[in-house]
Design an enzyme around this catalytic site. Sequence first.
Site, PDB file in Angstrom:
ATOM      1  N   HIS A 172      -4.686  -4.370 -59.771  1.00 33.58           N
ATOM      2  CA  HIS A 172      -4.395  -3.197 -58.944  1.00 33.58           C
ATOM      3  C   HIS A 172      -3.888  -2.003 -59.706  1.00 33.58           C
ATOM      4  CE1 HIS A 172      -4.789  -4.577 -54.769  1.00 33.58           C
ATOM      5  NE2 HIS A 172      -4.542  -5.782 -55.269  1.00 33.58           N
ATOM      6  N   LYS A 197       1.171   9.868 -58.366  1.00 27.48           N
ATOM      7  CA  LYS A 197       0.579  10.326 -57.106  1.00 27.48           C
ATOM      8  C   LYS A 197       0.819  11.828 -56.900  1.00 27.48           C
ATOM      9  CE  LYS A 197       0.981   5.833 -54.711  1.00 27.48           C
ATOM     10  NZ  LYS A 197      -0.305   5.472 -54.086  1.00 27.48           N
ATOM     11  N   LYS A 209      -8.223   5.645 -44.462  1.00 27.31           N
ATOM     12  CA  LYS A 209      -7.732   5.728 -43.077  1.00 27.31           C
ATOM     13  C   LYS A 209      -7.847   7.155 -42.566  1.00 27.31           C
ATOM     14  CE  LYS A 209      -4.139   2.470 -44.484  1.00 27.31           C
ATOM     15  NZ  LYS A 209      -2.754   2.458 -44.994  1.00 27.31           N
ATOM     16  N   LYS A 269       2.373   8.097 -48.785  1.00 25.97           N
ATOM     17  CA  LYS A 269       2.126   7.034 -49.764  1.00 25.97           C
ATOM     18  C   LYS A 269       3.412   6.830 -50.539  1.00 25.97           C
ATOM     19  CE  LYS A 269      -1.273   9.639 -51.296  1.00 25.97           C
ATOM     20  NZ  LYS A 269      -2.343   8.667 -51.445  1.00 25.97           N
ATOM     21  N   ARG A 270       3.512   5.754 -51.281  1.00 28.08           N
ATOM     22  CA  ARG A 270       4.707   5.552 -52.095  1.00 28.08           C
ATOM     23  C   ARG A 270       4.976   6.756 -52.986  1.00 28.08           C
ATOM     24  NH1 ARG A 270       7.388   0.843 -52.907  1.00 28.08           N
ATOM     25  NH2 ARG A 270       8.837   2.270 -53.877  1.00 28.08           N
ATOM     26  N   THR A 289      -5.974   3.506 -50.249  1.00 25.70           N
ATOM     27  CA  THR A 289      -6.594   3.126 -48.973  1.00 25.70           C
ATOM     28  C   THR A 289      -6.175   4.114 -47.885  1.00 25.70           C
ATOM     29  OG1 THR A 289      -4.751   1.591 -48.601  1.00 25.70           O
ATOM     30  CG2 THR A 289      -6.821   0.649 -49.410  1.00 25.70           C
TER      31      THR A 289
HETATM   32  C1  LIG Z   1      -2.212   2.568 -46.192  1.00 25.94           C
HETATM   33  C2  LIG Z   1      -0.784   2.535 -46.432  1.00 25.94           C
HETATM   34  C3  LIG Z   1      -0.291   2.726 -47.736  1.00 25.94           C
HETATM   35  C4  LIG Z   1      -1.192   3.001 -48.916  1.00 25.94           C
HETATM   36  O1  LIG Z   1      -1.412   4.398 -49.037  1.00 25.94           O
HETATM   37  P1  LIG Z   1      -2.095   5.021 -50.336  1.00 25.94           P
HETATM   38  O2  LIG Z   1      -2.294   6.449 -49.966  1.00 25.94           O
HETATM   39  O3  LIG Z   1      -3.386   4.316 -50.523  1.00 25.94           O
HETATM   40  O4  LIG Z   1      -1.168   4.836 -51.459  1.00 25.94           O
HETATM   41  C5  LIG Z   1       1.074   2.694 -47.931  1.00 25.94           C
HETATM   42  N1  LIG Z   1       1.924   2.489 -46.903  1.00 25.94           N
HETATM   43  C6  LIG Z   1       1.491   2.326 -45.637  1.00 25.94           C
HETATM   44  C7  LIG Z   1       2.475   2.132 -44.557  1.00 25.94           C
HETATM   45  C8  LIG Z   1       0.130   2.338 -45.354  1.00 25.94           C
HETATM   46  O5  LIG Z   1      -0.296   2.141 -44.104  1.00 25.94           O
END
Ligand SMILES: *Cc1c(COP(=O)(O)O)cnc(C)c1O
Length: 745
Positions: free
Chosen positions: A305, A491, A596, A485-486, A592
């Site tokens: 990952h 990022k 979404k 995101k984190r 991911t």
């Molecule tokens: C999808 C999701 C992530 C991942 O987000 P990225 O933009 O891909 O880093 C992190 N936290 C939650 C709660 C999510 O639903």
Amino acid sequence: MKKGLLEYTNNDLENASVETVYNAVLKLTQNKIKETPHVSGERKVYYMSAEFLIGKLLTNNLMNLGIYDEVKDILASHGRSISEIEDFDPEPSLGNGGLGRLAACFLDSIATLGINGEGLGLSYHYGLFKQVFKDHQQTEEKDVWLDKPSWLRPTEHTYPVTIGDTKLQSRMYEIDVLGYNKEKTTLRLFDLESLDEKLVEKGIEFDQEAIDKNLTLFLYPDDSTEKGLRLRFAQQYFMVESGIQYIIETHKEHLDELDKHIVIQINDTHPAMAVLLLIKKLLEHDISFEKAVSIVSSVFAYTNHTILAEALEKWPLAYFEAVDSEMLSILMKLDEVVKKRSTNPNVQLIDKDNLVHMAALSIHFSFSVNGVAALHTDILVNSELKDYADMYPGKFNNKTNGITFRRWLQFSNPSLSQYIEDKIGDGFKKDATELVKLESFINDETVLHDIMDIKQAQKERLKDFLLLSDNVSLDTNSILDIQIKRLHEYKRQQLNLLYIIYMVQKIEKGYKPKRPVTFIFGSKAAPAYTIAKDIIHALLTLSTIIEKDALLSQYIHIIFVENYNVTKAEYLIPACDVSEQISLASKEASGTGNMKLMLNGAITLGTLDGANVEIKDHVGDDNIYIFGEDSDTIITHYENADYVSRDYYNSIPELKDAVDYLVSETMLAEGNKVNLERLYNELLNKDWFMTFIDFEDYVKVKDQMFEDYEDKLKWAKMSLMNIANAGFFSSDRTIADYNKDIWKV
Ligand SMILES: *Cc1c(COP(=O)(O)O)cnc(C)c1O
């Protein structure tokens, strides 16, 4: 159904407490789930993961059982709303970010496709942590989710686990995971029997050495100290030791040909010690070492990952010795095996500092290694893991991540989902690629207006939600620019921050934007990650400065939602206009969140990184906004060590002004000097993730994007193209690929 609900509430549904009604619905749902067949088959896959970020389960389960509307109507006929019950449902705190959410989406798809597979992990009592903002700073508290009746069910299965001299007992718990209209599977979570919740003192502090009491308190306990590191190691050991005992118990009749019966997919290297422990168990069952190595090497498959060097796990040899000397001796034997295969120092299990490389263990003794997006796999094979790929050319493969459309479209955006169904039928629910049929409406102005109306309605819904959850008021007439995101420097939330400052300074010079923009962030920083916390501080500080300023607050808002989690994501994503995917090229393995958001009609503003590359291929260049240097350029900069952030600062006036603003009087008056100066100095003197390299292009493209937003029809067309071409990113496709190429169950 009605009878059941009334019975469980003593025939007083009208006046029962929310908790009583919730428990009634929970029991009823669980009874229905019992009747659902479990996935089954000859060969079985175990998905081992330190995280499963599953989100709330009630709505998901009711909908997958096909009884959501019925339950809703019964409750309504007794004056109760289903939403109060849904709000009451606790969100399990079992994950951290993308990796854990991926595991959750995968279980959903495994159950939906009827693949014989289960999840194995740990049950954390207080999750990662609950984020609370105080004085513009992130603070951490325990995230309590097990205090009410939940979906987690204890079992009779217990396993002895010995860590060093400490004898412990592990108990298995289960959570049902329902597929869509089909079968169910099980998420099996192990917990420490002797856990003592009282160990937690203030915030998230606790005695890190008391492993007989603390082992499953938190996910990823602070690893900035030696004690913390040892605790994490012990936690991983506890997880895989429990999991492997369960697997051995389940398959004891055919241990000598175990590889014919099972696959263990490890989600990153947190479960990699399982390789050693499975060999250990096979030896105990009188299987020779050579045979055990051969079996194990056909059982394990490894998903990588990350290519961030600092995130590749390395554990001191001494930890192995302290926890399990038998495991250590197997490790040393495997080290010999590797040395015979190659003398290349880059592929050894144990390096010159006596650190054990968990990725090396996972690659040498598995039959499949996969990356999570095309670009990521490419970088693994051609640079990061090149020596391994040359050694084992057939082992490496790509499985581009995916998301479950049940949760991220049908449940979180029912109005859009229903609208799509009205237009193209419900085939897309089973085969997501059918969404492409929407393209035939690309010039249909009625449809384009409907898409805009749905987006607007989702903004209103988000406004109501945020008022309750975060006590903030959303301007639903503004452009919603979202980065959730984190928090990590790669990022580049700090790049977004610099853009906002640039916009502030432009407005102060007299520029009047056509429409206000609301910049929404949702993000937790690891408790010991100082610069990440400084970035949060800067954003919270700036947010207050803007709100207090009569001019600025007409045009800009910053909303930093507290404690970002799956539930918040489910409200934010359907309302989003601009999806910020701005990682430094080559650093985001896949992402991911990007998937979404496109599925819900947001337009991506991103670098050519991770799955953004494939999103661009699917939607076409005209329906995505790409900026910045590409991954080859960035990788070359790292190789030559020739990036100097100060050069950009000195040559780009807007950048210099924005960076200087971080330590301006305005910022220092509202915020904290230590945090702001540290961030300023970090950017100016190091900027390891090259924020400045893309600043100019980011500003240019983002300005253009906000301008294009005013052409409503053009925007709606882009939005439609994103929805129509999201099909590839369904986790059903990803899981079908895993099964076809790796698991073969
Ligand atoms: C999808 C999701 C992530 C991942 O987000 P990225 O933009 O891909 O880093 C992190 N936290 C939650 C709660 C999510 O639903």
